[in-house]
Enzyme design. Structure first.
Site, PDB file in Angstrom:
ATOM      1  N   CYS A  56      34.237 104.024  29.796  1.00 41.03           N
ATOM      2  CA  CYS A  56      34.574 103.400  31.078  1.00 41.03           C
ATOM      3  C   CYS A  56      36.069 103.103  31.184  1.00 41.03           C
ATOM      4  O   CYS A  56      36.691 103.331  32.232  1.00 41.03           O
ATOM      5  CB  CYS A  56      33.763 102.140  31.316  1.00 41.03           C
ATOM      6  N   HIS A 162      32.739  96.015  30.695  1.00 40.95           N
ATOM      7  CA  HIS A 162      32.931  97.220  31.507  1.00 40.95           C
ATOM      8  C   HIS A 162      34.321  97.207  32.132  1.00 40.95           C
ATOM      9  O   HIS A 162      34.898  96.142  32.375  1.00 40.95           O
ATOM     10  CB  HIS A 162      31.869  97.282  32.600  1.00 40.95           C
ATOM     11  N   ASP A 180      32.917 101.752  40.628  1.00 41.92           N
ATOM     12  CA  ASP A 180      32.299 101.811  39.300  1.00 41.92           C
ATOM     13  C   ASP A 180      32.343 103.234  38.754  1.00 41.92           C
ATOM     14  O   ASP A 180      31.811 104.171  39.366  1.00 41.92           O
ATOM     15  CB  ASP A 180      30.849 101.331  39.388  1.00 41.92           C
TER      16      ASP A 180
END
Length: 498
Positions: A56, A162, A180
């Site tokens: 991520c 994240h 995202d």
């Protein structure tokens, strides 16, 4: 029949509002009219899905670097220069990130070593109001983007730590758009800004530090061209701790009379692979058509590297370092234990392996890789001096690929360096002396405060004064200092994944 694996997750709503929902579209329209969606269009043009569950941070950064139109200076596939999450390895091996994720500090380090300007803010160093103002500033411009590090649990989402970029802000509802990068899991969504702050104001158990946000923009001056901080060897944290914490204490433990004593103490007390912390970077390219012609951009970058090398060798500190190394060599001491090889044959083998890993996407792992037929040749260019090129064949899973590596060189007058060079090439290509000199420049000035002799302390401060360096070398050292600063607080493994 049961199907293996998972197909997406249902986005918990509230608190999130899906971007593509009627309400999400309305928020977008209103925010666009309010002028706080300016960065959205650049980001959405380069929106990508992280290629691994723990990538991520890498995918977020690759997306932002591409949105800022930063040239990676190396090819992605074919002739194209482009940021992909599989290319961001200069601060941590990809295999380690794939297994453990990446920390806040190392994402910042990666941004710096890939040509970005970075401002980092952990929540204990900022405030909710300051965060809001930074969000408004970045979403009202195309010149900077904001990356957030947060805990998914606050949004009732599955997972833990994240990273993702902020795509926009709705002032009336005080909501931010999270783009995202785990798109296989959750779509882009709006969340209350105050709740995102709460999600950032959590502790990463791997480091013991608060999460936070960082503002990424494009550097207007030259980015680092020759050296970078590397955490790709397993003991990098011991080396970093030694340089930042142990060295100042060593100076207080004894009387040192001159610069040679200082260098002897620093280098002989160091853990193995001291020199591995700062690596020089070769220009690597695929040899697709058999041509040895250099492109204009390759010539420009190589010229910058060679100018940095020249400026290092013109410093007084470099002369002290090389004199020390020559003395140690004359006593048959093993200076190679510092973790660097000076012989051109060793350089060739080393950069061939680097090129193999880079071009096959297997950075930090030699499994399935083999370099054969490595050779060194000089090629003529427009300049007065020929360019040194290392060529080799990389074999990966049965597939062969020819690669070329361009090695910077700097002509210098004969010196004591020749005493311990076996190929008569030392003093031209990057050597142990260059690397250790840059490493000393990158240390904070307060490193020398522990020296008891005031004149020696003043001399070391003068020798390592960054402000007095030529512009290109000064920027190179400041770049390394920024990397070391971001890494200093992140000496443990990471826990951020999808």
């Amino acid at each position: 029949m049961a199907l293996a694996g998972l197909y997406r997750r249902t986005l918990p709503s509230p608190p999130a509002i899906e971007f593509a929902s009627p309400e999400g579209k309305q928020l977008f329209t209103e925010a666009l009219a309010g002028g706080t969606m300016e960065g959205f269009f650049k980001l959405i043009s380069y929106y990508q899905t992280q290629s691994e569950p723990a990538y991520c941070g890498l995918a977020t950064l690759a997306m932002v670097l591409n949105a800022l139109a930063i040239d990676p200076g190396r090819t992605w596939k074919g002739p194209w220069r482009w940021f992909d999450d599989s290319m961001l390895d200069c601060c941590e091996p990809l295999e380690k990130i794939k297994d453990q994720g990446i920390t806040f500090g190392k994402v910042a380090c990666l941004a710096v070593c890939n040509g970005a300007d970075v401002e980092t803010f952990r929540t204990n160093q900022s405030s909710l109001d300051d965060f809001r103002q930074r969000v408004i500033s970045c979403t009202s411009s195309e010149d900077c983007h904001l990356i957030v590090s947060y805990h998914r649990g606050v949004f009732k989402q599955t997972g833990s730590g994240h990273f993702s970029p902020i795509g926009g802000y709705h002032a009336g509802k005080d909501m931010v758009l999270i783009l995202d990068v785990a798109r296989f899991k959750y779509p882009p969504h709006w969340v209350p800004l105050s709740l995102l702050w709460e999600a950032m104001n959590t502790v990463d158990e791997a480091t013991g530090h608060r999460r936070g946000f960082m503002v990424i923009s494009k550097l207007h001056q030259a980015a680092s061209v020759l050296y970078t901080v590397s955490c790709r060897h397993k003991d990098w944290n011991f080396v970093a701790k030694y340089l930042t914490e142990d060295v100042p204490l060593l100076f207080t433990s004894g009387y040192l009379k001159d610069v040679d004593d200082v260098l002897c103490l620093v280098f002989k007390s160091a853990p193995p692979n001291l020199r591995e912390l700062i690596k020089w970077v070769a220009e690597v390219r695929r040899q697709d058509d058999g041509s040895t012609m250099l492109g204009e951009e390759e010539k420009r970058r190589l010229a910058l590297k060679e100018e940095v090398l020249k400026q290092i060798r013109e410093t007084e500190l470099f002369r002290h370092v090389t004199r020390y190394l020559a003395f140690e060599s004359s006593l048959c001491n093993n200076v190679a234990s510092l973790g660097y090889e000076d012989r051109l044959a060793d350089i060739a083998a080393n950069v061939c392996c680097q090129g193999a890993e880079l071009l096959t996407g297997k950075i930090g792992s030699s499994n399935g890789l083999c370099c054969k037929g490595t050779n060194v040749k000089l090629i003529k260019t427009d300049s007065k001096e020929p360019v040194t090129m290392v060529s080799g064949t990389v074999i990966s899973n049965g597939t062969e690929q020819r690669v070329d590596m361009l090695i910077p060189s700097s002509q210098v007058e004969p010196s004591c360096l020749c005493d311990f060079d076996q190929n008569n090439c030392c003093g031209m290509h990057p050597s142990m002396g260059d690397g250790l000199t840059v490493l000393l420049f990158a240390l904070p000035q307060d490193t020398w405060l522990g020296l008891k002799e005031e004149k020696l302390q003043a001399q070391m401060k003068g020798l390592t004064l960054v402000a007095s360096l030529p512009t290109l070398l000064r920027e190179e050292v400041l770049h390394l200092q920024r990397q070391l600063y971001f890494l200093k607080a992140d000496l443990n493994v990471s826990s951020s994944s999808a």
